[in-house]
Design an enzyme around this catalytic site. Structure first.
Site, PDB file in Angstrom:
ATOM      1  CG  ASP A  98      -5.169   5.550   2.506  1.00 15.94           C
ATOM      2  OD1 ASP A  98      -5.269   5.068   3.656  1.00 15.94           O
ATOM      3  OD2 ASP A  98      -4.186   6.197   2.115  1.00 15.94           O
TER       4      ASP A  98
ATOM      5  CB  CYS B 173      -0.993  -0.030   1.166  1.00 19.00           C
ATOM      6  SG  CYS B 173      -0.264  -0.008   2.812  1.00 19.00           S
TER       7      CYS B 173
ATOM      8  NE  ARG C 190      -4.576   1.469   1.705  1.00 15.18           N
ATOM      9  CZ  ARG C 190      -4.376   2.214   0.638  1.00 15.18           C
ATOM     10  NH1 ARG C 190      -5.236   2.149  -0.376  1.00 15.18           N
ATOM     11  NH2 ARG C 190      -3.340   3.023   0.551  1.00 15.18           N
TER      12      ARG C 190
HETATM   13  P1  4NP Z   1      -1.864   2.803   4.069  1.00 12.45           P
HETATM   14  O1  4NP Z   1      -2.484   4.178   4.630  1.00 12.45           O
HETATM   15  O2  4NP Z   1      -1.293   3.138   2.705  1.00 12.45           O
HETATM   16  O3  4NP Z   1      -3.046   1.903   3.974  1.00 12.45           O
HETATM   17  O4  4NP Z   1      -0.827   2.378   5.060  1.00 12.45           O
HETATM   18  C1  4NP Z   1      -1.709   5.338   4.737  1.00 12.45           C
HETATM   19  C2  4NP Z   1      -0.967   5.552   5.876  1.00 12.45           C
HETATM   20  C3  4NP Z   1      -0.204   6.705   5.999  1.00 12.45           C
HETATM   21  C4  4NP Z   1      -0.192   7.635   4.977  1.00 12.45           C
HETATM   22  C5  4NP Z   1      -0.924   7.417   3.826  1.00 12.45           C
HETATM   23  C6  4NP Z   1      -1.672   6.266   3.709  1.00 12.45           C
HETATM   24  N1  4NP Z   1       0.581   8.831   5.113  1.00 12.45           N
HETATM   25  O5  4NP Z   1       0.533   9.665   4.190  1.00 12.45           O
HETATM   26  O6  4NP Z   1       1.273   9.000   6.120  1.00 12.45           O
END
Ligand code: 4NP
Length: 157
Positions: A128, A14, A20
């Site tokens: 997300d 991800c 995720r």
């Molecule tokens: P993930 O969610 O891609 O599902 O882990 C996110 C977690 C952190 C960030 C973006 C998406 N961030 O920009 O810090």
């Protein structure tokens, strides 16, 4: 890590590797035999390298009997194309970011949308949940659980 012909290696990807893909890693691991498979996860971004999964992912996993607390964030690297047999992305931006690093058609062929395990060829995204509430994590878990059930069935047979 070099590739062992007797072990199937699957990488969940991800953006942050805290929401995720840690859930996807924990869920798929729970559906596969311990021997013969390696499941890992990574993020295309470097914002959360070394971090534990998001507390909301940890809570949601725990609710369904999975412990993902020992996972730590890491960034996807080009060497992952050599290590892993299958690379599953959560959304179209993950797909583009991973494919951008591919060196050849063989690398690109390893990259798949995880939700295509439920809806073949439709390239749907796992939204997300990072900026929303706990319900988004519950939705993420349900989608990934269904996708990983189908994937595990395919990998084991
Ligand atoms: P993930 O969610 O891609 O599902 O882990 C996110 C977690 C952190 C960030 C973006 C998406 N961030 O920009 O810090």
């Amino acid at each position: 890590m070099s590739r062992d012909p007797h072990t199937t290696k699957i990488l969940m990807v991800c953006l942050g590797n805290i929401c995720r893909s840690p859930l996807a890693e924990g869920i798929l691991k729970s559906k596969l035999p311990e021997t013969g498979f390696v499941v890992d996860s990574a993020g295309t971004g470097n914002y959360h390298v070394g971090d534990s999964p998001d507390p909301r992912s940890i809570t949601t996993a725990k609710k369904y009997g999975l412990d993902i607390t020992t996972q730590r964030g890491r960034q996807f690297t080009v060497s992952d194309f050599d290590t892993f047999d299958f690379i599953y992305v959560m959304d179209s931006s993950n797909f583009e970011n991973v494919v951008k690093l591919a060196r050849n058609a063989n690398d690109i062929a390893k990259v798949h949308y995880i939700l295509n395990e439920i809806y073949p060829n439709q390239n749907h995204s796992v939204p997300d949940p990072y900026t929303g509430g706990i319900q988004g994590f519950e939705n993420t878990f349900k989608m990934l659980d269904e996708a990983c059930t189908n994937l595990a069935m395919k990998l084991v047979n």
